[in-house]
Design an enzyme around this catalytic site. Structure first.
Site, PDB file in Angstrom:
ATOM      1  N   ILE A 295       0.872  -1.173   0.000  1.00 18.95           N
ATOM      2  CA  ILE A 295       0.000   0.000   0.000  1.00 18.95           C
ATOM      3  C   ILE A 295       0.909   1.221   0.000  1.00 18.95           C
ATOM      4  CG2 ILE A 295      -1.768   1.270   1.254  1.00 18.95           C
ATOM      5  CD1 ILE A 295      -2.528  -1.430   2.566  1.00 18.95           C
ATOM      6  N   HIS A 296       0.766   2.054  -1.021  1.00 23.16           N
ATOM      7  CA  HIS A 296       1.646   3.212  -1.177  1.00 23.16           C
ATOM      8  C   HIS A 296       0.904   4.489  -0.822  1.00 23.16           C
ATOM      9  CE1 HIS A 296       5.041   5.430  -2.708  1.00 23.16           C
ATOM     10  NE2 HIS A 296       4.202   6.203  -3.372  1.00 23.16           N
ATOM     11  N   PRO A 297       1.471   5.354  -0.069  1.00 25.95           N
ATOM     12  CA  PRO A 297       2.763   5.297   0.605  1.00 25.95           C
ATOM     13  C   PRO A 297       2.584   4.921   2.067  1.00 25.95           C
ATOM     14  CG  PRO A 297       2.021   7.569   0.573  1.00 25.95           C
ATOM     15  CD  PRO A 297       0.909   6.725  -0.030  1.00 25.95           C
TER      16      PRO A 297
END
Length: 173
Positions: A147-149
């Site tokens: 999962i960014h960021p």
């Protein structure tokens, strides 16, 4: 939990004197005494966190213990220093946080230790503890879309091994 001598366990455990460990051990004891169950407390892979300004979280074996138990040739350590994205605007230090996976090579790089210094280390460690207790391998981490960021994303990106001698520091984004 609070009265167990962790050094007498096989393997030894430094996480036995934690309140959640005592609660879990008590529940299992009650189940054995009054519900006819037979499950014993598993003192391995107990997650823990040190709530300091830069949190530290760990589950499983420390690197030194893993090497002692399994031999240096059987251990692969993936690690990274990093700066969380949320620290960019307040200009906090680069490469202050750290992520490390300790893997057992003969078992398909099964993860036997996870260590992290950074924001929300306790939350991350609790979540990863379930996967590690279930037998997660380095490949499982690699195959997971991060999962960014987020700081937890670092564990899906680990590529540098200590054995390689390459720098584990990051630059840029």
């Amino acid at each position: 939990g609070d009265i167990i001598d962790g050094e007498e366990l096989n393997p030894p455990s430094a996480t036995t004197e934690l309140t959640p460990v005592a609660i879990q051990a008590g529940k299992l004891l009650a189940d054995r005494l009054y519900a006819g169950k037979s499950a014993l407390m598993d003192y391995s892979m107990v997650a823990t966190t040190v709530y300091t300004p830069l949190e530290y979280g760990a589950v499983g074996l420390p690197e030194e213990e893993a090497i002692k138990l399994h031999g240096e040739d059987n251990i692969e350590v993936y690690h990274s220093y990093f700066k969380p994205l949320e620290w960019t605007l307040p200009h906090r230090g680069d490469n202050v946080c750290y992520a490390k996976l300790i893997c057992l090579k003969p078992e398909g790089e099964r993860v036997i230790g996870l260590h992290v210094c950074g924001p929300n280390a306790g939350e991350m460690t609790q979540g990863f503890a379930v996967a590690i207790k279930a037998g997660a391998t380095k490949a499982h981490f690699d195959d997971t879309v991060g999962i960014h960021p987020t700081v937890a994303e670092e564990f899906t990106l680990l590529a540098t091994t200590k054995r390689s001698g390459d720098s584990a520091e990051k630059s840029g984004c």
